[in-house]
Structures are given as C-alpha cells and as structure tokens.
Design a protein around this motif. Structure first.
Motif, PDB file in Angstrom:
ATOM      1  N   GLN A  12       0.897  -1.170   0.088  1.00  0.00           N
ATOM      2  CA  GLN A  12      -0.093  -0.134   0.033  1.00  0.00           C
ATOM      3  C   GLN A  12       0.767   1.163   0.060  1.00  0.00           C
ATOM      4  O   GLN A  12       1.643   1.564   1.090  1.00  0.00           O
ATOM      5  CB  GLN A  12      -1.061   0.081   0.997  1.00  0.00           C
ATOM      6  CG  GLN A  12      -1.916   1.120   1.290  1.00  0.00           C
ATOM      7  CD  GLN A  12      -2.805   1.054   2.367  1.00  0.00           C
ATOM      8  OE1 GLN A  12      -2.854   0.061   3.150  1.00  0.00           O
ATOM      9  NE2 GLN A  12      -3.607   2.199   2.641  1.00  0.00           N
ATOM     10  N   LYS A  13       0.982   2.188  -1.023  1.00  0.00           N
ATOM     11  CA  LYS A  13       1.582   3.223  -1.197  1.00  0.00           C
ATOM     12  C   LYS A  13       0.635   4.675  -1.069  1.00  0.00           C
ATOM     13  O   LYS A  13      -0.272   4.450  -1.760  1.00  0.00           O
ATOM     14  CB  LYS A  13       2.368   3.206  -2.453  1.00  0.00           C
ATOM     15  CG  LYS A  13       3.519   2.072  -2.356  1.00  0.00           C
ATOM     16  CD  LYS A  13       4.427   2.231  -3.593  1.00  0.00           C
ATOM     17  CE  LYS A  13       5.540   1.184  -3.309  1.00  0.00           C
ATOM     18  NZ  LYS A  13       6.274   1.109  -4.612  1.00  0.00           N
ATOM     19  N   LEU A  14       1.191   5.727  -0.760  1.00  0.00           N
ATOM     20  CA  LEU A  14       0.327   6.892  -0.547  1.00  0.00           C
ATOM     21  C   LEU A  14       0.866   7.724  -1.905  1.00  0.00           C
ATOM     22  O   LEU A  14       2.074   7.650  -2.228  1.00  0.00           O
ATOM     23  CB  LEU A  14       0.598   7.679   0.690  1.00  0.00           C
ATOM     24  CG  LEU A  14       0.088   7.021   2.039  1.00  0.00           C
ATOM     25  CD1 LEU A  14       0.497   8.151   3.102  1.00  0.00           C
ATOM     26  CD2 LEU A  14      -1.562   6.889   1.906  1.00  0.00           C
ATOM     27  N   THR A  15      -0.200   8.272  -2.505  1.00  0.00           N
ATOM     28  CA  THR A  15       0.078   9.235  -3.649  1.00  0.00           C
ATOM     29  C   THR A  15       0.802  10.449  -2.987  1.00  0.00           C
ATOM     30  O   THR A  15       0.518  11.008  -1.927  1.00  0.00           O
ATOM     31  CB  THR A  15      -1.001   9.533  -4.520  1.00  0.00           C
ATOM     32  OG1 THR A  15      -2.116  10.263  -3.523  1.00  0.00           O
ATOM     33  CG2 THR A  15      -1.868   8.144  -4.816  1.00  0.00           C
ATOM     34  N   PRO A  16       1.479  11.265  -3.873  1.00  0.00           N
ATOM     35  CA  PRO A  16       1.809  12.619  -3.312  1.00  0.00           C
ATOM     36  C   PRO A  16       0.876  13.352  -2.805  1.00  0.00           C
ATOM     37  O   PRO A  16       0.989  14.438  -1.727  1.00  0.00           O
ATOM     38  CB  PRO A  16       2.627  13.114  -4.585  1.00  0.00           C
ATOM     39  CG  PRO A  16       2.956  12.055  -5.320  1.00  0.00           C
ATOM     40  CD  PRO A  16       2.076  10.874  -5.288  1.00  0.00           C
ATOM     41  N   GLN A  17      -0.400  13.478  -3.206  1.00  0.00           N
ATOM     42  CA  GLN A  17      -1.338  14.415  -2.759  1.00  0.00           C
ATOM     43  C   GLN A  17      -1.892  13.846  -1.436  1.00  0.00           C
ATOM     44  O   GLN A  17      -2.134  14.741  -0.721  1.00  0.00           O
ATOM     45  CB  GLN A  17      -2.603  14.154  -3.744  1.00  0.00           C
ATOM     46  CG  GLN A  17      -2.415  14.988  -5.075  1.00  0.00           C
ATOM     47  CD  GLN A  17      -3.467  14.810  -6.145  1.00  0.00           C
ATOM     48  OE1 GLN A  17      -4.380  13.960  -5.910  1.00  0.00           O
ATOM     49  NE2 GLN A  17      -3.897  16.053  -6.498  1.00  0.00           N
ATOM     50  N   GLN A  18      -1.933  12.489  -1.219  1.00  0.00           N
ATOM     51  CA  GLN A  18      -2.202  12.135  -0.080  1.00  0.00           C
ATOM     52  C   GLN A  18      -1.236  12.554   1.201  1.00  0.00           C
ATOM     53  O   GLN A  18      -1.658  12.817   2.221  1.00  0.00           O
ATOM     54  CB  GLN A  18      -2.622  10.404   0.092  1.00  0.00           C
ATOM     55  CG  GLN A  18      -3.706  10.138  -0.712  1.00  0.00           C
ATOM     56  CD  GLN A  18      -3.874   8.695  -0.896  1.00  0.00           C
ATOM     57  OE1 GLN A  18      -2.776   7.869  -1.008  1.00  0.00           O
ATOM     58  NE2 GLN A  18      -4.921   8.088  -0.907  1.00  0.00           N
ATOM     59  N   LEU A  57      -8.763  10.633  -4.910  1.00  0.00           N
ATOM     60  CA  LEU A  57      -7.162  10.391  -4.692  1.00  0.00           C
ATOM     61  C   LEU A  57      -6.670   9.204  -5.141  1.00  0.00           C
ATOM     62  O   LEU A  57      -5.567   9.516  -5.723  1.00  0.00           O
ATOM     63  CB  LEU A  57      -6.947  10.644  -3.253  1.00  0.00           C
ATOM     64  CG  LEU A  57      -7.634  12.005  -2.382  1.00  0.00           C
ATOM     65  CD1 LEU A  57      -7.365  11.991  -0.852  1.00  0.00           C
ATOM     66  CD2 LEU A  57      -7.438  13.161  -2.977  1.00  0.00           C
ATOM     67  N   SER A  58      -6.873   8.179  -5.230  1.00  0.00           N
ATOM     68  CA  SER A  58      -6.344   6.932  -5.558  1.00  0.00           C
ATOM     69  C   SER A  58      -7.354   5.832  -5.692  1.00  0.00           C
ATOM     70  O   SER A  58      -8.577   6.150  -5.250  1.00  0.00           O
ATOM     71  CB  SER A  58      -5.306   6.545  -4.602  1.00  0.00           C
ATOM     72  OG  SER A  58      -5.725   6.092  -3.171  1.00  0.00           O
ATOM     73  N   ASP A  59      -6.808   4.873  -5.880  1.00  0.00           N
ATOM     74  CA  ASP A  59      -7.837   3.712  -6.155  1.00  0.00           C
ATOM     75  C   ASP A  59      -8.031   2.921  -4.755  1.00  0.00           C
ATOM     76  O   ASP A  59      -9.018   2.143  -4.635  1.00  0.00           O
ATOM     77  CB  ASP A  59      -7.063   2.686  -6.770  1.00  0.00           C
ATOM     78  CG  ASP A  59      -6.947   2.952  -8.174  1.00  0.00           C
ATOM     79  OD1 ASP A  59      -7.539   3.894  -8.753  1.00  0.00           O
ATOM     80  OD2 ASP A  59      -5.817   2.485  -9.028  1.00  0.00           O
ATOM     81  N   ASN A  60      -7.609   3.403  -3.588  1.00  0.00           N
ATOM     82  CA  ASN A  60      -7.747   2.864  -2.245  1.00  0.00           C
ATOM     83  C   ASN A  60      -8.897   3.951  -1.802  1.00  0.00           C
ATOM     84  O   ASN A  60      -8.580   4.786  -1.008  1.00  0.00           O
ATOM     85  CB  ASN A  60      -6.696   3.081  -1.372  1.00  0.00           C
ATOM     86  CG  ASN A  60      -6.582   2.390   0.044  1.00  0.00           C
ATOM     87  OD1 ASN A  60      -7.793   2.004   0.328  1.00  0.00           O
ATOM     88  ND2 ASN A  60      -5.631   1.739   0.346  1.00  0.00           N
TER      89      ASN A  60
END
Length: 250
Positions: free
Chosen positions: A12-18, A62-65
C-alpha cells in the motif's frame, strides 16, 4: 548459480497528494493560516476561499484505495467543522445572486411605508440633529439684553470672557476697561465696567462674576427672599466678622 523466482506481494503506497494532505492535517491552525497566506502570495492563480477549497478537496478521487480516501475525507471534514464551527454547506442550500435579489424585493414589498403627519415619506425628512445647548454666557446675555444698551452689552461680553469655571471674575475692572480701550478703541471707564458687573452679578445664577466668596454671598443675600431681620444680620456678619465666620468662630 543465479535463480529467478516470482513472488506476489500486496503493498500500500500513498500518492503525493495524500502525503501532502496528511502533512497539512498535522500543522497547527496558526501555521496553516500562515502557510496558506504564503502560497497565496507566491501563486497569483490561487484565490482565498476556505469553504470552496475544502469542499473541492473532499470531492477529489485521490487514488484507487477507497478506504484510505474516505478516512482522509473524514479527517478533512472534521478539521473544517472544528475551524468554522458549522457543517459544510450542501449544494442544494446554495443560492444564486438572482435568488437573493428576488427574496430582497419580496421582503421590501411586504414592509409598509410609514408616513409622517404631512403625508411625506420618512426618507424625505431632514436628518436628525442634536438639540443646541445654550451656554451660561448666552443665558446671561439674554437676561441682560432688556436692561442694557449696546455699549454695556459689549462690556458684558468682555466681563463674561474673564470668568473662570468656578464663576469668579479673574481680572479687575481696571484691566477690563484697559483691554476695551486698547483692543476695541472704546471710551470706557472702570466705573462703567463696575456698573455692568453689578448687573451681571444679580442675574440668574446670582453671584456670578463675583471676585471672591464674600462678595458672592453678599449678592445672594441681597437678591434672595429672606426675612429682613435675618438678612440684615447675615450681611452684618459678613461685613464685620467675615474671617471669624470662615474659621467657624461662632
């Protein structure tokens, strides 16, 4: 010997926006406001608008998560409600300029116009002005006018201009006469000033313009409504034993 194997892992990786949003949540409100101001100064394309920016932030994918996105949105919503002490506005509660103008016109139409006694609108009336306050000097001159001529009125103005806040005359009649001769080029004597002063002292309030307390009390006794025998005794005490009277040596 090198061997190649294939592994399957779940990360599980966070995007730069998150990551940016999570950092903003950790900043105190004072520092957050300062950072927003700095960003507004550096970027001319940004506009200040707290409700709009947070509302748009909550609507971003924000992402797929989805679970993590929902948690971030809830955190942002709580921060916003704590900061503004009110819930986020709903889209259906927003009003346009036309709605505002229409409601204003309807409200204005329901308010009856009040008319004054002559039938004109209150909007046409003159603005309210505070009542004029008549000064003590004006009151004394008004009382003196029926019993004084033009020259005496001018002398009276000079006398009243030399009375202090306690009601005592601070210059002698000789000095006042000299001031009128030099400043007004008026032929006036100290006796004429004394006569006008005597008239002023017997106006209301009696004793105004006296040169000391003894003179003030004598004038008040003269114009006051007292029994004749007591008045004469009081005048005699002031004239013959004023010092003992002031020291309460009865």
């Amino acid at each position: 010997m090198l061997k190649y194997r294939q592994y399957q892992t779940l990360q599980q990786k966070l995007t730069p926006q998150q990551i940016q949003y999570l950092k903003l949540l950790q900043i105190p409100i004072v520092q957050l406001e300062q950072k927003i101001k700095e960003e507004l100064e550096q970027n001319p394309f940004l506009e200040e608008g707290l409700e709009q920016s947070i509302e748009e932030m909550l609507d971003l994918e924000l992402s797929d998560n989805q679970e993590l996105d929902q948690a971030v949105k809830e955190e942002l919503k709580e921060e916003y409600e704590e900061l503004t002490e009110e819930p986020l506005p709903k889209p259906e509660e927003e009003f346009t300029l036309e709605d505002f103008m229409r409601s204003y016109e309807d409200e204005e139409a329901t308010i009856p116009k009040t008319k004054d006694v002559i039938g004109e609108d209150l909007e046409d009336e003159l603005p309210w002005q505070p009542p004029a306050v008549e000064t003590l000097e004006e009151k004394l001159l008004e009382q003196l006018a029926p019993i004084a001529n033009e020259k005496e009125m001018r002398i009276a103005e000079e006398i009243l201009g030399n009375i202090n806040e306690d009601g005592y005359l601070i210059r002698s009649v000789e000095e006042i006469a000299e001031d009128l001769r030099l400043g007004e080029k008026m032929e006036v004597t100290a006796e004429e000033v004394e006569e006008v002063l005597r008239k002023i002292q017997r106006l209301d309030p009696p004793g105004i313009g006296a040169r000391d307390l003894k003179e003030c009390l004598l004038v008040q006794l003269e114009v006051g409504d007292f029994p004749e025998d007591r008045k004469n005794l009081a005048i005699r005490i002031l004239n013959e034993a004023y010092d003992d009277f002031m020291k309460k040596k009865i």
